[in-house]
Design a protein around this motif. Structure first.
Motif, PDB file in Angstrom:
ATOM      1  N   GLU A   1     -81.479 -58.439  25.891  1.00 54.27           N
ATOM      2  CA  GLU A   1     -81.996 -57.710  24.743  1.00 54.27           C
ATOM      3  C   GLU A   1     -82.701 -58.633  23.767  1.00 54.27           C
ATOM      4  OE1 GLU A   1     -78.735 -55.632  22.963  1.00 54.27           O
ATOM      5  OE2 GLU A   1     -78.500 -54.283  24.675  1.00 54.27           O
ATOM      6  N   ASN A   2     -82.182 -59.838  23.608  1.00 55.83           N
ATOM      7  CA  ASN A   2     -82.737 -60.772  22.634  1.00 55.83           C
ATOM      8  C   ASN A   2     -83.843 -61.647  23.205  1.00 55.83           C
ATOM      9  OD1 ASN A   2     -81.107 -60.004  20.462  1.00 55.83           O
ATOM     10  ND2 ASN A   2     -79.421 -61.192  21.281  1.00 55.83           N
ATOM     11  N   GLN A   3     -84.021 -61.629  24.501  1.00 56.60           N
ATOM     12  CA  GLN A   3     -85.051 -62.459  25.114  1.00 56.60           C
ATOM     13  C   GLN A   3     -86.419 -62.021  24.613  1.00 56.60           C
ATOM     14  OE1 GLN A   3     -85.052 -62.389  29.359  1.00 56.60           O
ATOM     15  NE2 GLN A   3     -86.518 -64.048  29.523  1.00 56.60           N
ATOM     16  N   GLY A   4     -87.229 -62.993  24.236  1.00 54.15           N
ATOM     17  CA  GLY A   4     -88.573 -62.689  23.766  1.00 54.15           C
ATOM     18  C   GLY A   4     -88.627 -62.361  22.297  1.00 54.15           C
ATOM     19  N   ARG A   5     -87.519 -62.499  21.630  1.00 57.95           N
ATOM     20  CA  ARG A   5     -87.501 -62.157  20.217  1.00 57.95           C
ATOM     21  C   ARG A   5     -87.248 -63.367  19.333  1.00 57.95           C
ATOM     22  NH1 ARG A   5     -84.176 -56.523  20.451  1.00 57.95           N
ATOM     23  NH2 ARG A   5     -85.605 -55.499  21.854  1.00 57.95           N
ATOM     24  N   ASN A   6     -87.466 -64.541  19.842  1.00 59.62           N
ATOM     25  CA  ASN A   6     -87.287 -65.737  19.037  1.00 59.62           C
ATOM     26  C   ASN A   6     -88.423 -65.812  18.035  1.00 59.62           C
ATOM     27  OD1 ASN A   6     -84.989 -66.530  20.380  1.00 59.62           O
ATOM     28  ND2 ASN A   6     -86.090 -67.759  21.858  1.00 59.62           N
ATOM     29  N   GLN A   7     -88.084 -65.641  16.770  1.00 58.20           N
ATOM     30  CA  GLN A   7     -89.074 -65.677  15.704  1.00 58.20           C
ATOM     31  C   GLN A   7     -88.639 -66.711  14.679  1.00 58.20           C
ATOM     32  OE1 GLN A   7     -89.428 -61.753  14.115  1.00 58.20           O
ATOM     33  NE2 GLN A   7     -90.345 -60.950  15.978  1.00 58.20           N
ATOM     34  N   LEU A   8     -89.633 -67.341  14.074  1.00 53.21           N
ATOM     35  CA  LEU A   8     -89.331 -68.388  13.113  1.00 53.21           C
ATOM     36  C   LEU A   8     -90.402 -68.397  12.039  1.00 53.21           C
ATOM     37  CD1 LEU A   8     -87.415 -70.794  12.537  1.00 53.21           C
ATOM     38  CD2 LEU A   8     -88.958 -72.199  13.870  1.00 53.21           C
ATOM     39  N   GLU A   9     -89.986 -68.630  10.813  1.00 56.36           N
ATOM     40  CA  GLU A   9     -90.924 -68.763   9.701  1.00 56.36           C
ATOM     41  C   GLU A   9     -90.462 -69.926   8.844  1.00 56.36           C
ATOM     42  OE1 GLU A   9     -92.954 -66.161   6.134  1.00 56.36           O
ATOM     43  OE2 GLU A   9     -91.415 -65.247   7.383  1.00 56.36           O
ATOM     44  N   ILE A  10     -91.392 -70.817   8.537  1.00 54.71           N
ATOM     45  CA  ILE A  10     -91.102 -71.970   7.691  1.00 54.71           C
ATOM     46  C   ILE A  10     -92.017 -71.891   6.476  1.00 54.71           C
ATOM     47  CG2 ILE A  10     -91.124 -74.482   7.503  1.00 54.71           C
ATOM     48  CD1 ILE A  10     -90.653 -74.667  10.468  1.00 54.71           C
ATOM     49  N   ARG A  11     -91.436 -72.078   5.299  1.00 56.28           N
ATOM     50  CA  ARG A  11     -92.199 -72.050   4.054  1.00 56.28           C
ATOM     51  C   ARG A  11     -91.944 -73.329   3.262  1.00 56.28           C
ATOM     52  NH1 ARG A  11     -93.982 -67.044   2.092  1.00 56.28           N
ATOM     53  NH2 ARG A  11     -93.510 -65.358   3.525  1.00 56.28           N
ATOM     54  N   ALA A  12     -93.005 -73.832   2.676  1.00 53.20           N
ATOM     55  CA  ALA A  12     -92.901 -74.960   1.758  1.00 53.20           C
ATOM     56  C   ALA A  12     -94.037 -74.831   0.753  1.00 53.20           C
ATOM     57  CB  ALA A  12     -92.989 -76.284   2.508  1.00 53.20           C
TER      58      ALA A  12
ATOM     59  N   SER B   1     -93.646 -66.508  16.923  1.00 52.53           N
ATOM     60  CA  SER B   1     -92.578 -66.087  17.822  1.00 52.53           C
ATOM     61  C   SER B   1     -92.948 -66.472  19.245  1.00 52.53           C
ATOM     62  CB  SER B   1     -92.349 -64.582  17.733  1.00 52.53           C
ATOM     63  OG  SER B   1     -93.496 -63.893  18.152  1.00 52.53           O
ATOM     64  N   SER B   2     -91.955 -66.454  20.106  1.00 49.14           N
ATOM     65  CA  SER B   2     -92.184 -66.816  21.498  1.00 49.14           C
ATOM     66  C   SER B   2     -91.189 -66.087  22.382  1.00 49.14           C
ATOM     67  CB  SER B   2     -92.038 -68.316  21.701  1.00 49.14           C
ATOM     68  OG  SER B   2     -92.139 -68.639  23.064  1.00 49.14           O
ATOM     69  N   GLU B   3     -91.654 -65.734  23.549  1.00 49.12           N
ATOM     70  CA  GLU B   3     -90.772 -65.118  24.532  1.00 49.12           C
ATOM     71  C   GLU B   3     -90.135 -66.161  25.434  1.00 49.12           C
ATOM     72  OE1 GLU B   3     -92.740 -62.059  26.720  1.00 49.12           O
ATOM     73  OE2 GLU B   3     -93.429 -61.043  24.913  1.00 49.12           O
ATOM     74  N   ASP B   4     -90.801 -67.292  25.610  1.00 50.80           N
ATOM     75  CA  ASP B   4     -90.338 -68.299  26.567  1.00 50.80           C
ATOM     76  C   ASP B   4     -89.637 -69.486  25.911  1.00 50.80           C
ATOM     77  OD1 ASP B   4     -91.523 -66.798  28.600  1.00 50.80           O
ATOM     78  OD2 ASP B   4     -93.454 -67.767  28.279  1.00 50.80           O
ATOM     79  N   THR B   5     -89.945 -69.758  24.652  1.00 50.70           N
ATOM     80  CA  THR B   5     -89.441 -70.953  23.989  1.00 50.70           C
ATOM     81  C   THR B   5     -88.168 -70.634  23.221  1.00 50.70           C
ATOM     82  OG1 THR B   5     -91.736 -71.639  23.712  1.00 50.70           O
ATOM     83  CG2 THR B   5     -90.089 -72.818  22.440  1.00 50.70           C
ATOM     84  N   ASP B   6     -87.182 -71.513  23.321  1.00 49.05           N
ATOM     85  CA  ASP B   6     -85.947 -71.272  22.571  1.00 49.05           C
ATOM     86  C   ASP B   6     -86.126 -71.727  21.117  1.00 49.05           C
ATOM     87  OD1 ASP B   6     -85.488 -74.021  22.390  1.00 49.05           O
ATOM     88  OD2 ASP B   6     -84.053 -74.056  24.012  1.00 49.05           O
ATOM     89  N   MET B   7     -85.173 -71.376  20.288  1.00 51.37           N
ATOM     90  CA  MET B   7     -85.284 -71.627  18.850  1.00 51.37           C
ATOM     91  C   MET B   7     -85.400 -73.114  18.524  1.00 51.37           C
ATOM     92  SD  MET B   7     -85.582 -68.844  17.267  1.00 51.37           S
ATOM     93  CE  MET B   7     -85.233 -69.234  15.572  1.00 51.37           C
ATOM     94  N   GLY B   8     -84.682 -73.952  19.230  1.00 44.77           N
ATOM     95  CA  GLY B   8     -84.755 -75.387  18.974  1.00 44.77           C
ATOM     96  C   GLY B   8     -86.151 -75.940  19.191  1.00 44.77           C
ATOM     97  N   GLU B   9     -86.781 -75.524  20.279  1.00 41.75           N
ATOM     98  CA  GLU B   9     -88.140 -75.973  20.566  1.00 41.75           C
ATOM     99  C   GLU B   9     -89.124 -75.407  19.547  1.00 41.75           C
ATOM    100  OE1 GLU B   9     -89.327 -76.042  24.878  1.00 41.75           O
ATOM    101  OE2 GLU B   9     -87.350 -75.078  25.074  1.00 41.75           O
ATOM    102  N   LEU B  10     -88.953 -74.136  19.176  1.00 44.45           N
ATOM    103  CA  LEU B  10     -89.821 -73.540  18.163  1.00 44.45           C
ATOM    104  C   LEU B  10     -89.717 -74.298  16.847  1.00 44.45           C
ATOM    105  CD1 LEU B  10     -89.562 -69.641  18.407  1.00 44.45           C
ATOM    106  CD2 LEU B  10     -91.566 -71.051  18.775  1.00 44.45           C
ATOM    107  N   LEU B  11     -88.496 -74.599  16.446  1.00 41.86           N
ATOM    108  CA  LEU B  11     -88.292 -75.315  15.196  1.00 41.86           C
ATOM    109  C   LEU B  11     -88.954 -76.682  15.228  1.00 41.86           C
ATOM    110  CD1 LEU B  11     -87.039 -75.390  12.408  1.00 41.86           C
ATOM    111  CD2 LEU B  11     -84.936 -76.234  13.447  1.00 41.86           C
TER     112      LEU B  11
END
Length: 92
Positions: free
Chosen positions: A28-39, A47-57
């Motif tokens: 269910e959660n696959q493909g829903r890795n989303q990330l937003e960084i603000r400064a 977001s990415s379907e293939d990349t995990d959160m650590g790699e996205l970060l």
């Protein structure tokens, strides 16, 4: 008193049920890795379907560092221009 075979079967069924639930949640959660960084006034969102959160970060952090450096260089250039303009045309 329950026999050990019944208890073992019950535990195995519980473990299998939990494993199935975990698999369903992962699907269910696959493909829903989303990330937003603000400064400051900069932000990166993706977001990415293939990349995990650590790699996205890691990827987004590198991009944000680059954007912040470019923004800082622009700020310094603007300050230098204002200072130069003040020296050339007098400070008012």
């Amino acid at each position: 008193m329950p026999d050990s075979d019944t208890t073992d079967d019950s535990l195995e069924e519980q473990v299998e049920d939990l494993e199935e639930k975990v698999e369903r949640l992962e699907e269910e959660n696959q493909g829903r890795n989303q990330l937003e960084i603000r400064a400051y006034d900069l932000h990166i969102k993706g977001s990415s379907e293939d990349t995990d959160m650590g790699e996205l970060l890691e990827l987004f952090s590198d991009q944000m560092d680059g954007l912040m450096k470019q923004a800082l260089v622009g700020e310094y250039q603007e300050l230098e221009e204002q200072t130069l303009h003040g020296h050339l045309f007098g400070d008012d």
